[in-house]
Design an enzyme around this catalytic site. Structure first.
Site, PDB file in Angstrom:
ATOM      1  CB  CYS A 192      35.433  16.657   1.176  1.00  0.00           C
ATOM      2  SG  CYS A 192      36.859  17.538   1.970  1.00  0.00           S
TER       3      CYS A 192
ATOM      4  NE  ARG B  90      40.631  15.017   4.273  1.00  0.00           N
ATOM      5  CZ  ARG B  90      39.774  14.824   3.323  1.00  0.00           C
ATOM      6  NH1 ARG B  90      38.581  15.522   3.487  1.00  0.00           N
ATOM      7  NH2 ARG B  90      39.986  14.521   1.912  1.00  0.00           N
TER       8      ARG B  90
ATOM      9  CE  LYS C   6      44.379  17.235  -0.251  1.00  0.00           C
ATOM     10  NZ  LYS C   6      43.501  16.404  -0.888  1.00  0.00           N
ATOM     11  CG  ASN C   7      44.713  17.096  -4.524  1.00  0.00           C
ATOM     12  OD1 ASN C   7      44.534  16.709  -3.533  1.00  0.00           O
ATOM     13  ND2 ASN C   7      43.678  17.868  -4.889  1.00  0.00           N
TER      14      ASN C   7
HETATM   15  C1  UD1 Z   1      40.242  16.069  -7.333  1.00  0.00           C
HETATM   16  C2  UD1 Z   1      40.864  16.618  -6.181  1.00  0.00           C
HETATM   17  C3  UD1 Z   1      39.803  17.482  -5.348  1.00  0.00           C
HETATM   18  C4  UD1 Z   1      39.292  18.714  -6.354  1.00  0.00           C
HETATM   19  C5  UD1 Z   1      38.597  17.732  -7.446  1.00  0.00           C
HETATM   20  C6  UD1 Z   1      38.114  19.101  -8.705  1.00  0.00           C
HETATM   21  C7  UD1 Z   1      42.418  14.936  -5.659  1.00  0.00           C
HETATM   22  C8  UD1 Z   1      42.710  13.784  -4.759  1.00  0.00           C
HETATM   23  N1  UD1 Z   1      41.224  15.675  -5.276  1.00  0.00           N
HETATM   24  O1  UD1 Z   1      39.055  15.404  -6.878  1.00  0.00           O
HETATM   25  O2  UD1 Z   1      40.757  18.220  -4.619  1.00  0.00           O
HETATM   26  O3  UD1 Z   1      38.280  19.386  -5.747  1.00  0.00           O
HETATM   27  O4  UD1 Z   1      39.372  16.897  -8.188  1.00  0.00           O
HETATM   28  O5  UD1 Z   1      39.341  19.681  -9.129  1.00  0.00           O
HETATM   29  O6  UD1 Z   1      43.038  15.228  -6.784  1.00  0.00           O
HETATM   30  N2  UD1 Z   1      32.621  13.007 -11.196  1.00  0.00           N
HETATM   31  C9  UD1 Z   1      31.312  11.941 -11.535  1.00  0.00           C
HETATM   32  N3  UD1 Z   1      31.888  10.638 -11.613  1.00  0.00           N
HETATM   33  C10 UD1 Z   1      32.970  10.038 -11.516  1.00  0.00           C
HETATM   34  C11 UD1 Z   1      33.851  11.117 -11.165  1.00  0.00           C
HETATM   35  C12 UD1 Z   1      33.692  12.490 -11.004  1.00  0.00           C
HETATM   36  O7  UD1 Z   1      30.197  12.317 -11.660  1.00  0.00           O
HETATM   37  O8  UD1 Z   1      33.171   8.997 -11.615  1.00  0.00           O
HETATM   38  C13 UD1 Z   1      31.817  14.260 -10.990  1.00  0.00           C
HETATM   39  C14 UD1 Z   1      32.130  14.759  -9.367  1.00  0.00           C
HETATM   40  O9  UD1 Z   1      30.974  14.586  -8.744  1.00  0.00           O
HETATM   41  C15 UD1 Z   1      32.300  16.305  -9.664  1.00  0.00           C
HETATM   42  C16 UD1 Z   1      33.222  16.454 -11.032  1.00  0.00           C
HETATM   43  O10 UD1 Z   1      33.112  15.057 -11.699  1.00  0.00           O
HETATM   44  O11 UD1 Z   1      31.082  16.954  -9.788  1.00  0.00           O
HETATM   45  C17 UD1 Z   1      34.579  16.325 -10.752  1.00  0.00           C
HETATM   46  O12 UD1 Z   1      35.130  15.375  -9.877  1.00  0.00           O
HETATM   47  P1  UD1 Z   1      36.534  14.920 -10.015  1.00  0.00           P
HETATM   48  O13 UD1 Z   1      37.531  16.084 -10.752  1.00  0.00           O
HETATM   49  O14 UD1 Z   1      36.548  13.422 -10.187  1.00  0.00           O
HETATM   50  O15 UD1 Z   1      37.326  15.212  -8.318  1.00  0.00           O
HETATM   51  P2  UD1 Z   1      38.003  14.301  -7.580  1.00  0.00           P
HETATM   52  O16 UD1 Z   1      39.015  13.409  -8.751  1.00  0.00           O
HETATM   53  O17 UD1 Z   1      37.724  13.391  -6.860  1.00  0.00           O
END
Ligand code: UD1
Length: 423
Positions: A116, A402, A22-23
């Site tokens: 989520c 999902r 999915k990701n």
């Molecule tokens: C992706 C995955 C999700 C997984 C996560 C961590 C997808 C579609 N989803 O989510 O399944 O749980 O990686 O491996 O690939 N953060 C900030 N600011 C930002 C972006 C992130 O503070 O602009 C923080 C988030 O709150 C979190 C951390 O960085 O604490 C990691 O998040 P991130 O890697 O961005 O998660 P996703 O890409 O949303």
């Protein structure tokens, strides 16, 4: 709303397989915004999140068709660069259209994401990087409104590693003017997959270091054909299903190269894992043989190649029946222990303090009515139910839909007593 009824039925045995990731599929589908023409993706899992992304791309103006697990997207070259709240609110990964829209069409209006309920999960770093690339960004009425003449290359360091952040900026930079360096880039296999697809599209993108990407922007990209890699989190979940029930299962397509940290923890817990080739399909996979009793563990979640936060809830379910006390520290998301209260209702003994969870193993769990709260939390409750004595009814299984393609069929084939009740 559908629910699921699961009755603990002893060890799972046999062969199953992991579907497409999915990701990995989500950013690949969004990458179709970067080039006019027809894009084809194989091994795309049929899941609610994929359906949401396809609806979003359709709304933007792409022609979309999905046959079995093959998805074709035609980008006519003229689009409506808007991602409305109604679509974005169910899936945070919708933000992945922001970078490509801005890079290719100079304009994007994207609702701030939902997804989520596992913490604040801002997108500030995506916006910071795009602003550094010259985008004009405004937050207005719950929307990000961004414009740019042509994005320019930038030397950008993510202060926190972000998977979709890295993907968004890698896509945007592929069409920017000049060179972009992404430091502290996410190294997840799904990011590696996107980078290899972008290369096929004609992007000049290379890994300079394991956590650093160098991208020389080009004027134009072309459509590509790509087959999505297997879902390492689904594979890991199926392996834990074998472990928690004391069974033996072969998961075809499970890739040891993507599952290093998970395999290490399962081995420490006493499981035996083999890389194997299926005699019939000739496809690679992993076999897990469970021990008599699971040994307790200490683990903490980290960005790849560390232990994935998306497997934390499933490992916790496993550790509820370990022979001793285990500790888990969740470092990635601040609100990712929502499965704990539900696991405790099934007889688990877990105490949470801040980011730490202390799990005292119990000899047996018991079935109970429980509620899914997010995608991986739901998976952990299914796993606990497979092991529990008696009947578990899991409500709100839409969370499970999902991210898991045909989970109940796969588990039933391995001997689980599991049934979906359609509302
Ligand atoms: C992706 C995955 C999700 C997984 C996560 C961590 C997808 C579609 N989803 O989510 O399944 O749980 O990686 O491996 O690939 N953060 C900030 N600011 C930002 C972006 C992130 O503070 O602009 C923080 C988030 O709150 C979190 C951390 O960085 O604490 C990691 O998040 P991130 O890697 O961005 O998660 P996703 O890409 O949303």
């Amino acid at each position: 709303m559908d629910s699921m009824v699961i009755v603990g039925n002893g060890p799972l045995r046999g062969k199953t397989f992991a579907s497409g990731s999915k990701n990995a599929a989500l950013p690949l589908l969004a990458s179709a915004l970067l080039a006019k023409g027809s894009h084809h993706f194989e091994n795309v899992p049929r899941l609610a999140d994929i359906h949401t992304m396809l609806q979003l791309l359709r709304h933007i103006g792409l022609e979309v068709s999905m046959q079995h697990n093959t998805c074709s997207l035609h980008n006519p070259g003229k689009v409506n660069p808007e991602a409305p709240y109604a679509l974005v609110k169910t899936m945070r990964a919708s933000v992945l259209v922001l970078g490509p829209l801005l890079a290719q069409y100079g304009k994007a209006k994207v609702s701030l994401p939902g997804g989520c309920a596992i913490g604040a999960r801002p997108v500030d770093l995506h916006l910071k990087a795009l602003a550094a690339m010259g985008a004009d960004i405004m937050l207005h009425g719950g929307y990000v409104e961004a414009t740019a003449q042509r994005l320019r290359g930038v030397d950008f360091r993510f202060e926190t590693i972000s998977v979709t952040g890295t993907e968004n900026i890698a896509m945007a930079a592929s069409l920017a003017k000049g060179t972009t360096r992404i430091r502290n880039a996410a190294q997840e296999p799904e990011v590696v997959e996107l980078v290899s697809a972008l290369k096929k599209m004609g992007a000049h993108i290379e890994w300079e270091k394991p956590n650093e990407l160098l991208i020389e922007g080009v004027e134009e990209l072309s459509p590509c054909q790509h087959s999505v890699c297997a879902d390492r989190i689904e594979a890991g979940t199926l392996l834990v299903a074998a472990a928690i029930t004391g069974g033996e299962v072969f998961v075809q397509n499970a890739q040891a190269a993507h599952l290093g940290a998970v395999m290490e923890k399962l081995q420490q817990a006493g499981c035996t894992l083999y890389e194997e080739c299926c005699e019939v399909s000739k496809k690679q996979g992993l076999r897990l043989v469970a021990p008599q009793r699971i040994r307790p563990l200490q683990l903490q979640t980290q960005a790849y190649p560390g232990f994935p936060t998306d497997m934390q809830a499933q490992l916790m379910a496993l550790l509820t029946i370990a022979d001793g006390s285990s500790e888990i520290r969740e470092n990635i998301f601040e609100n990712r222990y929502m499965h704990v209260a539900e696991l405790c209702r099934m007889g688990a003994n877990i105490h949470v303090e801040g980011t730490d969870a202390l799990i005292h193993g119990v000899p047996q769990l018991s079935g109970a009515p429980v509620m899914a709260t997010d995608l991986r939390a739901s998976a952990s409750l299914v796993l606990a139910a497979l092991r529990a004595e008696g009947k578990t009814t899991l409500s709100r299984v839409y969370h499970l839909d999902r991210g898991y393609e045909g989970l109940e069929e796969k588990l039933a084939q391995l001997g689980a007593k599991i049934e979906r009740i359609h509302a």
